[in-house]
Design an enzyme around this catalytic site. Structure first.
Site, PDB file in Angstrom:
ATOM      1  N   LYS A 116      -2.106 -13.701   5.236  1.00 39.67           N
ATOM      2  CA  LYS A 116      -1.869 -12.448   4.661  1.00 39.67           C
ATOM      3  C   LYS A 116      -0.732 -12.279   3.572  1.00 39.67           C
ATOM      4  O   LYS A 116      -1.009 -11.367   2.637  1.00 39.67           O
ATOM      5  CB  LYS A 116      -1.655 -11.486   6.191  1.00 39.67           C
ATOM      6  CG  LYS A 116      -2.705 -11.569   7.071  1.00 39.67           C
ATOM      7  CD  LYS A 116      -2.881 -10.411   8.126  1.00 39.67           C
ATOM      8  CE  LYS A 116      -3.858 -10.051   8.863  1.00 39.67           C
ATOM      9  NZ  LYS A 116      -4.250 -11.321   9.800  1.00 39.67           N
ATOM     10  N   LYS A 158       2.634  -8.620  12.552  1.00 31.36           N
ATOM     11  CA  LYS A 158       1.310  -9.258  12.182  1.00 31.36           C
ATOM     12  C   LYS A 158       1.642 -10.964  12.134  1.00 31.36           C
ATOM     13  O   LYS A 158       2.503 -11.123  11.516  1.00 31.36           O
ATOM     14  CB  LYS A 158       0.491  -8.672  10.927  1.00 31.36           C
ATOM     15  CG  LYS A 158      -0.268  -7.324  11.031  1.00 31.36           C
ATOM     16  CD  LYS A 158      -0.923  -6.982   9.863  1.00 31.36           C
ATOM     17  CE  LYS A 158      -1.636  -5.894   9.964  1.00 31.36           C
ATOM     18  NZ  LYS A 158      -2.215  -5.288   8.795  1.00 31.36           N
ATOM     19  N   GLY A 164      -8.671 -11.662  14.554  1.00 34.47           N
ATOM     20  CA  GLY A 164      -8.980 -11.087  15.814  1.00 34.47           C
ATOM     21  C   GLY A 164      -8.040 -10.606  16.777  1.00 34.47           C
ATOM     22  O   GLY A 164      -8.268 -10.554  18.106  1.00 34.47           O
ATOM     23  N   GLY A 165      -6.813  -9.978  16.082  1.00 35.10           N
ATOM     24  CA  GLY A 165      -6.204  -9.142  16.836  1.00 35.10           C
ATOM     25  C   GLY A 165      -4.947 -10.205  17.506  1.00 35.10           C
ATOM     26  O   GLY A 165      -4.001  -9.459  18.241  1.00 35.10           O
ATOM     27  N   GLU A 200       4.440  -4.281   9.134  1.00 29.53           N
ATOM     28  CA  GLU A 200       4.128  -3.033   8.161  1.00 29.53           C
ATOM     29  C   GLU A 200       4.090  -1.918   8.916  1.00 29.53           C
ATOM     30  O   GLU A 200       3.997  -1.868  10.177  1.00 29.53           O
ATOM     31  CB  GLU A 200       2.494  -3.266   7.788  1.00 29.53           C
ATOM     32  CG  GLU A 200       2.260  -4.266   6.697  1.00 29.53           C
ATOM     33  CD  GLU A 200       0.719  -4.406   6.353  1.00 29.53           C
ATOM     34  OE1 GLU A 200      -0.031  -3.822   7.167  1.00 29.53           O
ATOM     35  OE2 GLU A 200       0.417  -5.207   5.637  1.00 29.53           O
ATOM     36  N   GLU A 275     -10.389  -5.109  -0.137  1.00 27.68           N
ATOM     37  CA  GLU A 275     -10.153  -3.918   1.036  1.00 27.68           C
ATOM     38  C   GLU A 275      -8.984  -2.949   0.850  1.00 27.68           C
ATOM     39  O   GLU A 275      -7.737  -3.544   0.914  1.00 27.68           O
ATOM     40  CB  GLU A 275     -10.486  -4.234   2.367  1.00 27.68           C
ATOM     41  CG  GLU A 275     -11.670  -4.919   2.472  1.00 27.68           C
ATOM     42  CD  GLU A 275     -11.982  -5.300   3.945  1.00 27.68           C
ATOM     43  OE1 GLU A 275     -13.210  -5.238   4.471  1.00 27.68           O
ATOM     44  OE2 GLU A 275     -11.245  -5.240   4.864  1.00 27.68           O
ATOM     45  N   ASN A 296     -11.759 -10.209   1.049  1.00 26.86           N
ATOM     46  CA  ASN A 296     -12.815 -11.036   1.715  1.00 26.86           C
ATOM     47  C   ASN A 296     -13.588 -11.917   0.649  1.00 26.86           C
ATOM     48  O   ASN A 296     -13.839 -11.416  -0.169  1.00 26.86           O
ATOM     49  CB  ASN A 296     -14.023 -10.026   2.417  1.00 26.86           C
ATOM     50  CG  ASN A 296     -13.268  -9.364   3.613  1.00 26.86           C
ATOM     51  OD1 ASN A 296     -12.479  -9.951   4.152  1.00 26.86           O
ATOM     52  ND2 ASN A 296     -13.613  -8.039   3.820  1.00 26.86           N
ATOM     53  N   ARG A 298     -16.088 -13.525   0.216  1.00 35.94           N
ATOM     54  CA  ARG A 298     -17.445 -13.714   0.359  1.00 35.94           C
ATOM     55  C   ARG A 298     -18.397 -12.783   0.126  1.00 35.94           C
ATOM     56  O   ARG A 298     -17.777 -11.756  -0.179  1.00 35.94           O
ATOM     57  CB  ARG A 298     -17.523 -14.317   1.848  1.00 35.94           C
ATOM     58  CG  ARG A 298     -17.263 -13.135   2.678  1.00 35.94           C
ATOM     59  CD  ARG A 298     -17.265 -13.041   4.272  1.00 35.94           C
ATOM     60  NE  ARG A 298     -16.661 -12.328   4.911  1.00 35.94           N
ATOM     61  CZ  ARG A 298     -16.830 -10.948   5.349  1.00 35.94           C
ATOM     62  NH1 ARG A 298     -18.134 -10.612   4.684  1.00 35.94           N
ATOM     63  NH2 ARG A 298     -16.130 -10.291   6.047  1.00 35.94           N
TER      64      ARG A 298
END
Lengths: 455, 196
Positions: A116, A158, A164-165, A200, A275, A296, A298
Site C-alpha cells: 500500500k 493499515k 482481507g481486513g 490514514e 481506484e 488493481n 488486472r
C-alpha cells in the site's frame, strides 16, 4: 499474436477472455478443476486441462500446476483474469521463468502496487491526492498517536502488505491507537510476514470512482475514463456505471489525465484500474476530492461498462500490448459516448440474507431486445448448467448502453424485468429495487447504503 | 535426468466397464509407464510424473492391484491432467497371473535407460547365495555380461546385458530397480543404466 493462450481462470471471465482470443486468432486452453471439468461453458475453449480438485487451493490457485499445464499444452501466454492468481507477482514471475507471457504488468510493478505505501508514494509523485495520514511507515506507537492527533479521528491503521481486513484497525482516540497498534502489527506479521504499518484518516461514505488505464511496452499510457462503483454490499460491487453521475466534464478530464500520467510514470503495461474515494461532505479540506485508494493490476469485473461507452475491447488491447504491440489508439482517439450500466447477477437469495443458491439452472433467459438501448450479457450459464457450490456466486453480468443515463436505466429495468432464471435464486430483485429508487435515479448515492433496499 | 523428489499416490477410480483405473494425482508429463500385462500391487512404483522440473514417483495405493489391461501412452513424456486415467486394471489379473506377482519392486522408474525383464519371475543378484553379486551400482556392463538370474518355476536363467532397445554398448549401472529376491513382471525394469 499468441498462437495459443492459457486461460488461468474459470466461468464468466474465462469465456470472456476466450472470445477476445478467438477474435485475435489465438487458440485457447483453459485450466479447469475436477468440479468444472465437462461443464457446458468449457466447450468455449479449444481444449481444457484438469489441474486439480474442486477447492481453489487444489486447482485454480496453484501457480505450479497452471504453468505446467500451459507448457505441456504448448501455450505461449497466460491470461489470469481476475481473482485467483491475477495479482500474484510470484505467479507472473513463474510464467516469465518458463517462457510464458503473463497478460498483465511486470511482476515488479505488481509487487510495488500490491504494497500500500509504495503505491501511495508512486501515485502522489504522479500528482494524485492521497487521504491525509502518515508520511511513510510508522516506526513507533507514539508516532502513530501524533499523526492521528494531526489528521483527526477516526483513523484507520493499515498493514502495508494487508488484505482481507487483517492488520487493519479503526481507532477513535489516542488510547485506542495505543491499544490497537501492537495487536494490528502482530496480526500483520503473522498474516503477511511483514509488520510495516501506516495510518490514514478513516473516511466513511463517499463514492467509489475508478479510472481504467492501459499502457503498452513503449511508454504510452492512456485512460478510458471512469466507472462509478458506489453501489456495494459488504464491499462487493453490485452495480457499476460509466460515466459517474458525480463528476463534471472538467474534473473527469483532469483526473483521467493524471491517472494516465501516473500509469506512465511507473512504466505500467497492460490494463489496470486506479481506484479513488470521493470524500463526502464533512471531511473538511478533502470534501469532494478524489483521493487515491489503490491500484488493481488486472482486468476488472466491471470492465464492460467502459467497453460500451468507449467502443474499445479492453481484453483485446490486453492481448495486443502483451504481444509487444503498441496500443491500438491514442488518448485523442478515446471518447465517451452515451451511458452504460452493469448489474452483477449473483446466485444468492436476497430474500434470505443473500444466502448462496447453487444448483441446476432450469431456465436461463435474459432478453437482448427490450430496448431502448443495447444489451450485452456476459455469462457462462446456459439452461441445464450447474451453479457450482465451490466458487464465486457471479452467474451473469447484464450491461446496457443507451444515449442517456435515464434510457440506460429504463433498458436495464426492461431487461431484468423480462429475464427468466429458474431453479436458483438470483439478485435480480435487489437490482430492480435499486434501479427504481429515487436516490439511484437522481445519481445521489454513496457506498454506505444500498438505495431502495432496506438495510 | 531429472531427480525424483517425492512419491505421490495414484488415485483409484471406478471405470464404466467395472475395471479399476489408476489416475494421475496431478497435472504433468507422465513417463516410465509400465506395459500392458504387468501386474500392479500396492506400494509399487508405476511411472513418474514430471511437473516444472520436479519429478514424482507414482505409487500404487493400498487397495488397488491387478494386471494392466491398457496400453502405455505412445509418447515417452505424455501430457496428462489431474484425474487422467493412466492404467486400467483387471483385478482378476492377480489370481490369473499365477506366481509372477511383481510385488517386490519398490524402486523408482525414472525417465532413464532400463534393462527390462524378458520374462516374469524372481530376481537374484548373485549366482548363488553368499556369492558376490553380478553387478551393482557403479559397475560397468558390456554386451553378453551376466546381470542377474531370473528364477521361473525352480528354473534359473541368466540375464545377459544386451546393447539393444536404446541401451549403449557399454553401460554403467545407476541402481537396481528390483531388489535381490524380488519378483518382476515381463517388461518391467530390472536396473537403470547410463552410458559408461
Amino acid at each position: 499474436m499468441f498462437r495459443k493462450l492459457c486461460i488461468a481462470n474459470r466461468g464468466e471471465v474465462a469465456v470472456r477472455i476466450a472470445r477476445a482470443a478467438r477474435q485475435a486468432g489465438a487458440r485457447t486452453m483453459c485450466v479447469v478443476s475436477s468440479a468444472d471439468e465437462g461443464a457446458p461453458w468449457t466447450e468455449e475453449f479449444d481444449e481444457t486441462v484438469c489441474i486439480g480438485g474442486p477447492a481453489p487451493g487444489s486447482s485454480y490457485l496453484r501457480a505450479d500446476a497452471v504453468v505446467q499445464a500451459a507448457r505441456q499444452a504448448g501455450c505461449s501466454a497466460v491470461h489470469p483474469g481476475w481473482g485467483f492468481l491475477a495479482e500474484n507477482a510470484r505467479f507472473a514471475a513463474l510464467c516469465e521463468q518458463h517462457g510464458l507471457t503473463f497478460i498483465g504488468p511486470r511482476p515488479s510493478i505488481m509487487e510495488r502496487m500490491g504494497l500500500k505505501w509504495p503505491a501511495k508514494v508512486a501515485m502522489r509523485a504522479a500528482g494524485l491526492d492521497l487521504t491525509p495520514g502518515s508520511e511513510g511507515l510508522l516506526e513507533t506507537v507514539e508516532e502513530a498517536v501524533s499523526v492521528a492527533e494531526s489528521t483527526g479521528y477516526p483513523v484507520i491503521l493499515k498493514a502495508d502488505a494487508g488484505g482481507g481486513g487483517r492488520g487493519m484497525r479503526i481507532c477513535h482516540s489516542a488510547d485506542e491507537v495505543r491499544t490497537e497498534f501492537p495487536s494490528a502489527r502482530a496480526e500483520a506479521i503473522s498474516a503477511f510476514g511483514n509488520g510495516a504499518m501506516f495510518l490514514e484518516k478513516y473516511v466513511t461514505g463517499g463514492r467509489h470512482i475508478e479510472f481504467q488505464v492501459i499502457g503498452d511496452s513503449y511508454g504510452a499510457a492512456v485512460h478510458l475514463y471512469e466507472r462509478e462503483c458506489s453501489i456495494q454490499r459488504n464491499h462487493q460491487k453490485l452495480i457499476e456505471e460509466s460515466p459517474s453521475p458525480a463528476l463534471d466534464d472538467a474534473t473527469r478530464k483532469a483526473l483521467g489525465e493524471r491517472a494516465a500520467q501516473a500509469a506512465a510514470s511507473i512504466g505500467y503495461t497492460g490494463a489496470g484500474t486506479i481506484e479513488f474515494l470521493m470524500h463526502p461532505e464533512g471531511e473538511g479540506a478533502t470534501a469532494g476530492k478524489l483521493c487515491f485508494m489503490e491500484m488493481n493490476t488486472r482486468l476488472q469485473v466491471e470492465h464492460p461498462v467502459t467497453e460500451m461507452v468507449t467502443g474499445i475491447d479492453i481484453v483485446r488491447e490486453q492481448l495486443r500490448v502483451a504481444a509487444a504491440g503498441p496500443l491500438g489508439f491514442t488518448q485523442q482517439g478515446v471518447s465517451l459516448e452515451g451511458h452504460a450500466i452493469e448489474c452483477r447477477i449473483n446466485a444468492e437469495d436476497p430474500s434470505d440474507g443473500f444466502k448462496p443458491s447453487p444448483g441446476k439452472v432450469d431456465v436461463f433467459d435474459i432478453p437482448l431486445d427490450q430496448g431502448p438501448g443495447r444489451v450485452r450479457v456476459d455469462t457462462h450459464m446456459t439452461e441445464g448448467a450447474e451453479v457450482s457450490p465451490y466458487y464465486d456466486s457471479l452467474i451473469a453480468k447484464v450491461i446496457v448502453h443507451a444515449a442517456t443515463r435515464a434510457d440506460a436505466i429504463t433498458t436495464m429495468e426492461n431487461t431484468l424485468g423480462a429475464a427468466r432464471i429458474e431453479g436458483i435464486a438470483t439478485t435480480i430483485p435487489l437490482h430492480l429495487a435499486v434501479l427504481g429508487s429515487p436516490e439511484f435515479r437522481s445519481g445521489q448515492y454513496d457506498t454506505r447504503t444500498i438505495p431502495g433496499w432496506p438495510a | 535426468m531429472s531427480q525424483v523428489h517425492a512419491k505421490r499416490e495414484l488415485r483409484i477410480v471406478a471405470l464404466e466397464d467395472g475395471n479399476v483405473g489408476l489416475a494421475s494425482p496431478d497435472v504433468g508429463e507422465f513417463a516410465a509407464a509400465l506395459p500392458r500385462g504387468a501386474t500392479l500391487s500396492p506400494g509399487m512404483t508405476a511411472g513418474v510424473l514430471h511437473q516444472l522440473g520436479k519429478s514424482f514417483e507414482l505409487v500404487v495405493p493400498a487397495g488397488a492391484g491387478g494386471a494392466i489391461v491398457s496400453d502405455p501412452p505412445k509418447s515417452m513424456m505424455a501430457p496428462v491432467g489431474f484425474g487422467t486415467t493412466l492404467y486400467r486394471l483387471d483385478p482378476e489379473g492377480i489370481a490369473a497371473g499365477g506366481a509372477g506377482v511383481g510385488a517386490a519392486s519398490s524402486g523408482a522408474a525414472g525417465d532413464g535407460l532400463f534393462v527390462r525383464a524378458g520374462q516374469s519371475g524372481r530376481v537374484w543378484h548373485s549366482p548363488a547365495p553368499g556369492e558376490p553379486v553380478f553387478c551393482t551400482a557403479g559397475s560397468t556392463v558390456e554386451a553378453g555380461q551376466a546381470l542377474c538370474l531370473i528364477e521361473v518355476m525352480k528354473t534359473f536363467s541368466t540375464v545377459p546385458y544386451k546393447a539393444q532397445d536404446g541401451l549403449p554398448a557399454r553401460g554403467k549401472v545407476v541402481r537396481w530397480i528390483v531388489e535381490d529376491g524380488g519378483d518382476v513382471e515381463s517388461g518391467m525394469p530390472l536396473l537403470e543404466i547410463e552410458p559408461a
